[in-house]
Design a protein around this motif. Structure first.
Motif, PDB file in Angstrom:
ATOM      1  N   UNK A 185      20.255 -21.573  35.969  1.00 13.55           N
ATOM      2  CA  UNK A 185      20.513 -22.655  36.915  1.00 13.55           C
ATOM      3  C   UNK A 185      20.129 -23.991  36.297  1.00 13.55           C
ATOM      4  N   UNK A 186      20.810 -25.034  36.705  1.00 13.43           N
ATOM      5  CA  UNK A 186      20.463 -26.379  36.253  1.00 13.43           C
ATOM      6  C   UNK A 186      19.274 -26.930  37.025  1.00 13.43           C
ATOM      7  N   UNK A 187      18.826 -26.211  38.081  1.00 15.11           N
ATOM      8  CA  UNK A 187      17.682 -26.651  38.875  1.00 15.11           C
ATOM      9  C   UNK A 187      16.423 -26.049  38.276  1.00 15.11           C
TER      10      UNK A 187
ATOM     11  N   UNK B 157      11.605 -22.845  41.448  1.00 13.69           N
ATOM     12  CA  UNK B 157      12.941 -23.362  41.186  1.00 13.69           C
ATOM     13  C   UNK B 157      13.916 -22.226  40.964  1.00 13.69           C
ATOM     14  N   UNK B 158      15.023 -22.504  40.329  1.00 20.20           N
ATOM     15  CA  UNK B 158      16.065 -21.497  40.168  1.00 20.20           C
ATOM     16  C   UNK B 158      16.256 -21.045  38.724  1.00 20.20           C
TER      17      UNK B 158
ATOM     18  N   UNK C 112      17.424 -14.322  34.851  1.00 17.64           N
ATOM     19  CA  UNK C 112      18.647 -14.932  34.333  1.00 17.64           C
ATOM     20  C   UNK C 112      18.574 -15.150  32.825  1.00 17.64           C
ATOM     21  N   UNK C 113      17.376 -15.472  32.326  1.00 15.66           N
ATOM     22  CA  UNK C 113      17.208 -15.630  30.877  1.00 15.66           C
ATOM     23  C   UNK C 113      17.460 -14.305  30.170  1.00 15.66           C
ATOM     24  N   UNK C 114      16.998 -13.200  30.759  1.00 15.73           N
ATOM     25  CA  UNK C 114      17.218 -11.885  30.151  1.00 15.73           C
ATOM     26  C   UNK C 114      18.694 -11.504  30.204  1.00 15.73           C
TER      27      UNK C 114
ATOM     28  N   UNK D 233      23.747 -10.815  27.242  1.00 12.65           N
ATOM     29  CA  UNK D 233      25.160 -11.155  27.073  1.00 12.65           C
ATOM     30  C   UNK D 233      25.441 -11.664  25.668  1.00 12.65           C
ATOM     31  N   UNK D 234      24.522 -12.485  25.134  1.00  6.45           N
ATOM     32  CA  UNK D 234      24.693 -13.001  23.772  1.00  6.45           C
ATOM     33  C   UNK D 234      24.638 -11.870  22.754  1.00  6.45           C
ATOM     34  N   UNK D 235      23.663 -10.961  22.913  1.00  3.98           N
ATOM     35  CA  UNK D 235      23.538  -9.844  21.981  1.00  3.98           C
ATOM     36  C   UNK D 235      24.763  -8.937  22.044  1.00  3.98           C
ATOM     37  N   UNK D 236      25.278  -8.695  23.257  1.00  2.63           N
ATOM     38  CA  UNK D 236      26.496  -7.892  23.386  1.00  2.63           C
ATOM     39  C   UNK D 236      27.674  -8.572  22.698  1.00  2.63           C
TER      40      UNK D 236
END
Length: 399
Positions: free
Chosen positions: A205-207, A217-218, A223-225, A230-233
């Motif tokens: 999130x941008x928040x 916050x958000x 979400x980081x995981x 997704x990047x590793x895949x």
């Protein structure tokens, strides 16, 4: 909470949304609030076409998060339509919603435009993969009866009221047996009338989190995981991974210049997860199976046929540390029982190589190393291990 929900709750109490800094009770100042101030999303565009997000807030009071301010340097790559974007050289595209920036680049207003991709049933899975890039929630997560299915053996379309529109979700499986749910949607960020780029995905999130009282916050670890996975895949399933790994593994198993057929056989084993010989099968059938990959390398005819030794370009230079251990084995070296480990001291200085003492993350050798002179240079043949054939190291090995 959405703006409409916040506005509705205030209206229920005969009140209206107000600015954060008009609240004088400190106990309520614990995070982000909706206000009636106008805001818009702009992008800063550098000369390379990378963009950074800017929140343009009217009548703003207090500090603004740096990563969405005009000072943001958080640029990222986007895919421009026809590789055309506003820049200093084209006067920011002559777009009235764009202004030039000091030091180069442009800042532009944006509009997100979503449109249907398929209005009728696509013909093949390839059509879907080539046109759709926005993921969707698995249709089974919706209430029973929300979606009905259409399609064929290659893919399934989940539709509402039998109509193919923005709500349609396609279930497709790729060549590596990965299942995808894709929205029938194209999302672009429009700048002016003719310039646009694909609306880039993001997980975080941008928040931002704030520290008082507990931080809520958000931007979350979850979400980081997800983003990291997704990047590793993306890396693991990239089309270049199999040939990239195969060339390097084959070189480590003794062939510095494998034939394209040899690399392709290894590539197929890695992608399909299985390797067949006349009598056996190796692997589980899953993408990236290393047992199938290694079997394809050491059991291939190019690794086992003696006649190939006649070719002067076959084989490889032996690694320095393997020369040393090979000599020790040939001489029948045995370990002293009173000494728990064998100590090979100063091997990097003496021969240029020692187990687990890589000089960089790229190991000891570059896979496309070509000697600076000699017959290998004339023939453009790779010889990674020859990088260690320097006079002091050669003398070190002889000693």
């Amino acid at each position: 909470m959405t703006f409409d929900t916040a506005q509705s709750r205030c209206g229920t109490d005969d009140k209206e949304l107000c600015d954060f800094y008009q609240i004088f009770a400190p106990g309520y100042k614990t995070g982000y609030h909706w206000t009636t101030a106008n805001c818009s999303i702009k992008v800063k565009i550098n000369e390379e076409g990378e963009v950074a997000i800017v929140y343009d807030i009217s009548n703003r009071q207090g500090d603004q998060e740096l990563h969405v301010s005009e000072e943001s340097l958080n640029y990222f790559k986007v895919y421009w339509k026809d590789d055309d974007y506003p820049k200093t050289a084209n006067n920011c595209g002559n777009i009235s919603e764009c202004v030039g920036l000091n030091g180069g680049g442009c800042q532009c207003s944006t509009v997100v435009a979503n449109s249907v991709v398929f209005e009728n049933m696509p013909n093949t899975t390839e059509d879907i993969f080539s046109a759709l890039v926005v993921g969707a929630i698995e249709p089974g997560a919706f209430d029973n009866g929300t979606y009905t299915t259409q399609g064929n053996d290659d893919f399934t379309a989940y539709v509402i009221n039998g109509t193919i529109d923005k709500s349609t979700i396609f279930e497709v499986t790729d060549a590596m047996s990965r299942k995808f749910f894709l929205k029938n949607l194209k999302s672009v960020v429009q700048i002016g009338a003719n310039i646009s780029f694909r609306n880039a995905p993001h997980f975080m999130s941008m928040i931002s989190d704030y520290s008082w009282p507990i931080g809520s916050g958000e931007t979350t670890r979850r979400d980081a995981e997800y983003e990291t996975d997704a990047v590793l895949d993306h890396y693991f399933y990239h089309q270049n991974v199999a040939p990239f790994l195969c060339l390097r593994l084959i070189q480590r198993f003794g062939q510095s210049n494998p034939s394209p057929r040899y690399v392709e056989a290894c590539n197929a084993a890695f992608r399909n997860g299985i390797y067949y010989t006349t009598s056996n099968a190796y692997g589980t059938g899953k993408y990236g199976d290393l047992s199938a990959t290694i079997a394809s390398i050491i059991l291939d005819r190019e690794a086992r046929t003696p006649v190939i030794d006649i070719d002067p370009s076959a084989g490889s230079v032996r690694e320095p540390i393997l020369k040393v251990t090979g000599l020790m084995r040939a001489l029948g070296y045995t370990r002293n029982e009173k000494v728990p480990t064998i100590n090979l001291s100063l091997m990097m200085t003496k021969i240029g190589q020692m187990a687990y003492s890589f000089e960089s993350v790229f190991s000891f050798f570059l896979p496309k190393q070509i000697p600076s002179s000699g017959p290998l240079t004339a023939a453009s043949l790779y010889s990674p291990e020859s990088v260690k054939l320097e006079m002091p190291l050669i003398i070190g090995i002889l000693n």
